[in-house]
Write a protein that holds these residues in place. Structure first.
Motif, mmCIF file in Angstrom:
data_model
loop_
_atom_site.group_PDB
_atom_site.id
_atom_site.type_symbol
_atom_site.label_atom_id
_atom_site.label_comp_id
_atom_site.label_asym_id
_atom_site.label_seq_id
_atom_site.Cartn_x
_atom_site.Cartn_y
_atom_site.Cartn_z
ATOM 1 N N ALA A 170 -5.893 0.935 124.739
ATOM 2 C CA ALA A 170 -4.921 -0.067 125.174
ATOM 3 C C ALA A 170 -4.722 -1.125 124.094
ATOM 4 C CB ALA A 170 -5.385 -0.710 126.480
ATOM 5 N N SER A 171 -5.830 -1.562 123.487
ATOM 6 C CA SER A 171 -5.752 -2.562 122.425
ATOM 7 C C SER A 171 -5.034 -2.009 121.201
ATOM 8 C CB SER A 171 -7.164 -3.019 122.044
ATOM 9 O OG SER A 171 -7.122 -3.930 120.969
ATOM 10 N N ARG A 172 -5.349 -0.768 120.836
ATOM 11 C CA ARG A 172 -4.746 -0.150 119.651
ATOM 12 C C ARG A 172 -3.235 0.021 119.807
ATOM 13 N NH1 ARG A 172 -6.595 3.788 115.862
ATOM 14 N NH2 ARG A 172 -8.666 2.882 116.178
ATOM 15 N N LEU A 173 -2.800 0.397 121.008
ATOM 16 C CA LEU A 173 -1.384 0.689 121.236
ATOM 17 C C LEU A 173 -0.613 -0.479 121.853
ATOM 18 C CD1 LEU A 173 -1.632 4.352 122.612
ATOM 19 C CD2 LEU A 173 -1.278 3.589 120.260
ATOM 20 N N SER A 174 -1.327 -1.598 122.091
ATOM 21 C CA SER A 174 -0.701 -2.796 122.677
ATOM 22 C C SER A 174 -0.066 -2.499 124.039
ATOM 23 C CB SER A 174 0.354 -3.376 121.721
ATOM 24 O OG SER A 174 -0.239 -3.756 120.500
ATOM 25 N N ILE A 175 -0.829 -1.783 124.873
ATOM 26 C CA ILE A 175 -0.401 -1.495 126.240
ATOM 27 C C ILE A 175 -1.550 -1.835 127.176
ATOM 28 C CG2 ILE A 175 1.244 0.314 125.594
ATOM 29 C CD1 ILE A 175 -0.849 2.398 126.196
ATOM 30 N N SER A 176 -1.311 -1.805 128.483
ATOM 31 C CA SER A 176 -2.365 -2.130 129.440
ATOM 32 C C SER A 176 -3.263 -0.920 129.688
ATOM 33 C CB SER A 176 -1.747 -2.579 130.765
ATOM 34 O OG SER A 176 -1.142 -1.478 131.431
ATOM 35 N N GLU A 177 -4.459 -1.177 130.214
ATOM 36 C CA GLU A 177 -5.362 -0.075 130.555
ATOM 37 C C GLU A 177 -4.758 0.799 131.652
ATOM 38 O OE1 GLU A 177 -9.691 -0.526 130.768
ATOM 39 O OE2 GLU A 177 -9.403 -2.631 130.198
#
Length: 214
Positions: A170-177
């Protein structure tokens, strides 16, 4: 035409409904997820279903398969923001009568839908060209499971195969879990995998990720 619109973004859905009504079409229903689209198509029996590919719950491609199984005479046109060849081929194989980008001009969008009534596929010349090119390169064999993945799903699967957690992805792709979990559910379903380990094995076996990268 009597049209059912299925899209999880209410602003786009309402705008599309207004556009179609202004062009003389009747909106018989609006829904926001794949499961509701299948139920509404069965109940309302529209002349056309406009179906977003990426929706929560049962996604657009799964809803397409179920609608085609229940009502093979009902044309379904897929709506998408992604110009992704793998998804295009999968949608056509599943029986979609069209594949339209949401970025199309309103006049072109309506013109392509009108072509359905003349027996034409609802897709731009560029999309049709990509489809024909892909078919001409096919050797007739069934597609590999990873061929069914969208580009975004391939990226996420590669990160899973490297051992990243949902939080790290999620952090790498800038999306939510939650979005990661949604993608993973689709990936497992498309690959026929039971868990992340099996999915990672597919990534290695298909060449999506080399063993020395894992």
């Amino acid at each position: 035409m009597r049209v059912l619109v299925a899209d999880d973004h209410s602003l786009f859905r309402d705008g599309l409904a207004s556009l179609l009504e202004a062009a003389g079409h009747e909106i018989v229903g609006q829904v926001g997820d794949g499961e509701a689209a299948v139920e509404a198509a069965r109940r309302l029996k529209p002349d056309l279903v406009l179906l977003d590919i990426s929706m929560p719950g049962s996604d657009g491609l799964e809803a397409l398969r179920r609608i085609r199984a229940d009502q093979p005479e009902t044309p379904v046109v897929m709506l998408t923001v992604s110009d992704d060849s793998a998804t295009l081929f999968e949608a056509v194989r599943a029986g979609a009568r069209g594949y339209l980008l949401k970025s199309l001009e309103a006049s072109e969008f309506l013109s392509l839908l009108e072509g359905l009534q003349r027996g034409e596929a609802a897709m731009t010349r560029r999309t049709a060209g990509r489809l024909l090119e892909g078919l001409s390169r096919s050797d007739g064999r069934p597609p590999e499971p990873t061929d069914r993945l969208t580009e975004r799903e391939r990226i996420l699967l590669g990160l899973v195969a490297r051992g990243l957690s949902n939080r790290a992805i999620a952090s790498r792709l800038s999306i939510s879990e939650n979005t990661v979990k949604y993608y993973m559910k689709n990936i497992l379903q498309k690959l026929g995998a039971q868990n992340r380990t099996e999915a990672a094995a597919y990534a290695l076996r298909s060449g999506l990720l080399r063993a020395d990268q894992a």
